[in-house]
Design an enzyme around this catalytic site. Structure first.
Site, PDB file in Angstrom:
ATOM      1  N   CYS A  30       1.083  54.280 -21.431  1.00 31.24           N
ATOM      2  CA  CYS A  30      -0.302  54.092 -20.998  1.00 31.24           C
ATOM      3  C   CYS A  30      -1.191  55.153 -21.649  1.00 31.24           C
ATOM      4  CB  CYS A  30      -0.361  54.180 -19.472  1.00 31.24           C
ATOM      5  SG  CYS A  30      -2.023  54.216 -18.777  1.00 31.24           S
TER       6      CYS A  30
ATOM      7  N   CYS B  90       5.005  29.455   4.773  1.00 38.59           N
ATOM      8  CA  CYS B  90       5.460  30.077   6.017  1.00 38.59           C
ATOM      9  C   CYS B  90       4.287  30.504   6.892  1.00 38.59           C
ATOM     10  CB  CYS B  90       6.372  31.257   5.720  1.00 38.59           C
ATOM     11  SG  CYS B  90       5.667  32.483   4.597  1.00 38.59           S
TER      12      CYS B  90
ATOM     13  N   HIS C  60       7.132   1.862  13.748  1.00 32.86           N
ATOM     14  CA  HIS C  60       5.821   2.097  13.129  1.00 32.86           C
ATOM     15  C   HIS C  60       5.622   1.213  11.889  1.00 32.86           C
ATOM     16  CE1 HIS C  60       5.600   6.211  15.263  1.00 32.86           C
ATOM     17  NE2 HIS C  60       4.808   5.346  15.861  1.00 32.86           N
TER      18      HIS C  60
ATOM     19  N   HIS D 119       6.421  37.334   3.782  1.00 29.10           N
ATOM     20  CA  HIS D 119       6.967  36.230   4.571  1.00 29.10           C
ATOM     21  C   HIS D 119       6.453  36.313   6.009  1.00 29.10           C
ATOM     22  CE1 HIS D 119       9.657  33.007   5.594  1.00 29.10           C
ATOM     23  NE2 HIS D 119      10.332  33.738   6.467  1.00 29.10           N
TER      24      HIS D 119
ATOM     25  N   CYS E  92       0.811  -1.219   0.000  1.00 25.37           N
ATOM     26  CA  CYS E  92       0.000   0.000   0.000  1.00 25.37           C
ATOM     27  C   CYS E  92       0.846   1.272   0.000  1.00 25.37           C
ATOM     28  CB  CYS E  92      -0.965   0.022   1.189  1.00 25.37           C
ATOM     29  SG  CYS E  92      -0.141   0.202   2.792  1.00 25.37           S
TER      30      CYS E  92
END
Length: 790
Positions: free
Chosen positions: A174, A310, A55, A739, A44
């Site tokens: 622009c 973070c 484990h 951050h 699996c």
């Protein structure tokens, strides 16, 4: 050596849809870098540690999967003649795992205690498939640098205006100002507008956005990002998302712009975000330029950044510093839950995280750092499984985009509250809950009304006052006057006028509204909102909030409740729930098919009252219901509610992760219909449900007497003395860029590499854990505060 388990097992390589856990154990953070390596189940593909925690053997015992591939990895010695190049574009580093590590493989049967031949025809393709499959953390790492963009209806259905060739001069600036870079071409009409100013620090007046608002045109392309290969930044203002345009060449040629003639001259949006996030870091040196010394030990373990994770790391560090989370999930003597897939079980993953952060087992300097000039920070734990599990099915937290830390905290609290807390283990979010009381007073008749809400955090607005710029000083951007926490709380709890008409006297002058604490929590979470708007865009600004370092009182912010001299406003008559009105067209279609009206109304009510086909399918599935011909009962009587306490339905909802109280409440509100109960649960995530001592026959909104007898969250006892315990800090211009780090007050007992002992502030900057030195930086960039009641 032959093995009967190998001979009888039906083995197959992992498919692309299967998860392969071949980097760290699904139940702890032991990994392939440990001396005993990691055992990956050949049946699996669960990852289990093979060291002292065993484990892997527990997995074998529980599920009868004895065959495993042991993977051990050791770091190669790499000598760098020059520093690594700075990342400036969207790419995965070309260095491979084979360049950095030596990997040893061994197949074995845990039942027979025998080693198997990994080159055998039966095992070789399985081993090869495991080693080539993407792991959890690798998937997250790739997603961190590769955005999965799609098209949208506004691009697919784009209708361009009459074609014309846009002259080079028109492409130069622009249409509403003189800016000559950060220019966006409207693919619908050919208008040129400058972009938003905050993107990567490039100048802009948001004229492309204002053009979209004025004209209703949605799709624009950034001219400087167009490449001869046909890639470019496409933005849909209607979706407010980055997109891709599969017909970009044709759409540009419509305006006389040929892809083959274009050259990329500006950074893309993703490149700018990466560049921007690299700038938003916290100082890891003292004022005299010395590196802060790393800390190690229990409670001093860092978390590796998966790209833009973070926000998760800062919140997790703050939460697992709190006693309720440590006591609930750090239980080294208890056996972990028995589940088929540990990586998909919230209880298991939170216990894994608690063990990783609190035990000190993994707080070790990175041995791969060999240069004397480099600081030996920790490698950090990889929270890929927890992040994937928490974000699964969520529109935002399942992505690799930067997220708001407080929204993540609220989402995590909902998941924890919904989960089961067996064996007398309490909900660790309970100490965060409290009750706010709102007082309304009519300015005419002076009568009052009180209402309460249970919360687990508070938003406070931070007053913004720009400091004057010194004459002749260098322009370093706007600076803001520091404010105190008391000023923010005074504003939050102060009275304000609201425009309402009094139901008692009919006065239209309005009411005064004030919110105060009825009870206080054990842990007060406070979010400082420091936002302003520039060019229609919300921008976060850095305002220092002065918070006392010593304990302080919040007694003055407690509500006194109804006073003897006050008269309550009369209760307004409860609005009767409107009778169900079936959608006429769908009802006519169903009746035209020959269904009786009662059945039609029931079917439409059960399926959302819009789709005749869905209602018809519901009818075919409920033809045998004994009450199918009874009139529609919306739950006021005892009919449909009879199925509320059906144990089988409660168990079905429990299997989906909902607790029994929530399941009971959802079934009660939806007349016992399981499908509608699931929808109700997702639309009422904060509802705690019906507990065993609740009266199922009672209305869902408790009368005043019942509410008074029910124990309120938090405590009204005084003094309410609090002390700042930890802070999630954010540096950046918006919650979607920048951050996060955590500053946590810790008791250092000489178990780290920092100087001195006693109570210190510790900075958790992803995997870097150091003793903090800059209190002003904490104040300036603080975003979410955690205050502990003392």
């Amino acid at each position: 050596m032959s093995c009967p388990h190998l001979e009888s097992a039906g083995l197959a390589p992992p498919t692309p849809a299967q998860s392969v856990y071949r980097e760290d154990c699904t139940q702890c953070f032991d990994s392939i870098d440990d001396p005993n390596g990691l055992d990956v189940c050949l049946q699996c593909f669960n990852g289990g540690c093979s060291g002292d925690r065993l484990h892997a053997r527990l997995h074998k015992t529980l599920w009868g999967h004895p065959l495993a591939l042991n993977i051990r990895r050791t770091r190669k010695t790499v000598v760098r003649d020059e520093p690594p190049p700075k990342m400036s574009k969207l790419a995965i580093a070309a260095e491979t795992e084979a360049d950095r590590y030596d990997t040893a493989l061994a197949a074995k049967c845990l039942e027979c205690n025998t080693e198997l031949d990994i080159a055998s025809p039966k095992l070789a393709p399985i081993v090869d498939g495991i080693m080539k499959a993407n792991t959890f953390s690798r998937k997250e790492e790739v997603k961190a640098w590769e955005q999965e963009l799609t098209s949208c209806e506004h691009i697919l259905l784009l209708q361009q205006h009459e074609p014309r060739r846009i002259e080079q001069g028109d492409l130069g600036h622009c249409s509403k100002c003189d800016l000559k870079e950060n220019l966006w071409l409207c693919l619908e009409c050919g208008n040129l507008g400058c972009g938003r100013k905050q993107m990567g620090g490039v100048d802009g007046n948001s004229h492309a956005l204002s053009h979209s608002d004025e004209s209703g045109h949605g799709v624009a392309v950034k001219l400087g990002s167009i490449t001869p290969e046909g890639t470019a930044d496409i933005y849909c203002y209607k979706c407010d998302e980055e997109r891709v345009d599969d017909n970009l060449g044709l759409h540009l040629a419509h305006w006389g712009i040929m892809l083959a003639e274009r050259q990329k001259t500006e950074m893309s949006l993703t490149e700018m975000q990466i560049e921007q996030n690299l700038k938003w870091d916290f100082s890891m040196t003292t004022e005299d330029g010395k590196d802060l010394k790393p800390l190690c030990g229990p409670g001093l373990t860092g978390l590796k950044n998966l790209g833009n994770s973070c926000y998760l790391a800062s919140m997790v560090q703050c939460l697992f510093d709190m006693p309720s989370f440590r006591e609930r999930y750090y239980r080294p003597a208890d056996q972990l839950p028995v589940v088929q897939e540990p990586a998909a079980d919230l209880e298991t993953q939170l216990r894994k995280m608690a063990d990783g952060l609190c035990s000190g087992r993994y707080a070790k300097p990175d041995d791969s750092v060999i240069a004397e000039s480099e600081v030996r920070y920790q490698k950090g734990l990889t929270p890929a499984m927890l992040k994937h599990l928490i974000g699964r099915g969520h529109d935002e937290f399942s992505t690799m985009r930067q997220q708001d830390a407080l929204e993540f905290l609220q989402h995590l609290f909902k998941l924890i509250t919904r989960s089961k807390h067996d064996e007398g283990l309490g909900d660790p979010t309970t100490p965060f809950r409290f009750v706010l009381e709102q007082r309304l007073q009519c300015l005419g008749c002076r009568k009052v009304k009180y209402s309460t809400t249970e919360q687990d955090n508070v938003f406070i607005d931070v007053p913004l006052e720009k400091l004057p710029k010194a004459e002749g000083a260098e322009d370093l951007g706007d600076k803001y006057k520091a404010v105190t926490l008391k000023e923010c709380l005074d504003t939050f709890t102060g009275a304000e006028k609201v425009e309402l008409t009094c139901s008692a006297c009919g006065n239209k002058d309005g009411f005064t509204k004030q919110s105060l604490f009825k009870t206080f929590p054990e842990v007060l979470v406070l979010n400082a909102r420091k936002m302003t708007v520039v060019n229609w865009v919300p921008i976060k600004v850095d305002v220092p909030v002065i918070v006392p370092d010593e304990p302080f009182l919040l007694d003055s912010y407690q509500s006194k409740g109804l006073q003897p001299s006050e008269e309550l406003l009369p209760d307004e008559p409860e609005a009767q729930a409107p009778a169900f009105v079936p959608e006429p067209t769908a009802l006519a279609q169903l009746e035209g098919m020959g269904f009786p009206r009662n059945r039609c109304e029931k079917a439409l009510h059960a399926t959302g009252n819009s789709d005749a086909n869905a209602a018809m399918e519901w009818l075919f599935g409920h033809m045998e219901d004994p009450d199918i011909d009874a009139p529609l009962d919306l739950g006021q009587g005892g009919g449909p509610a009879a199925g509320v306490a059906d144990p089988e339905k409660i168990e079905m909802l429990g299997a989906m992760g909902f607790g029994a109280p929530q399941a009971k409440k959802a079934l009660k509100e939806t007349g016992g219909d399981v499908e509608r109960a699931v929808e109700w649960l997702f639309s009422h995530p904060d509802d705690q449900g019906l507990f065993e001592d609740d009266n199922d026959a009672a209305p869902s909104t408790e009368p005043a007497g019942a509410a008074a007898s029910k124990e309120l969250a938090g405590s009204a006892k005084l003094p309410a003395r609090f002390q700042l315990q930890s802070i999630s800090c954010h540096k950046g211009t918006s919650i979607h860029a920048g951050h996060y780090v955590a500053f946590v007050r810790k008791q250092l007992n000489g178990n780290g590499e920092g100087e001195g002992e006693g109570e210190k502030w510790v900075l958790f900057n992803d995997e870097k854990v150091v003793e903090a030195h800059d209190v002003d930086e904490m104040r300036k960039f603080a975003y979410v505060y955690f205050f502990k009641r003392t």
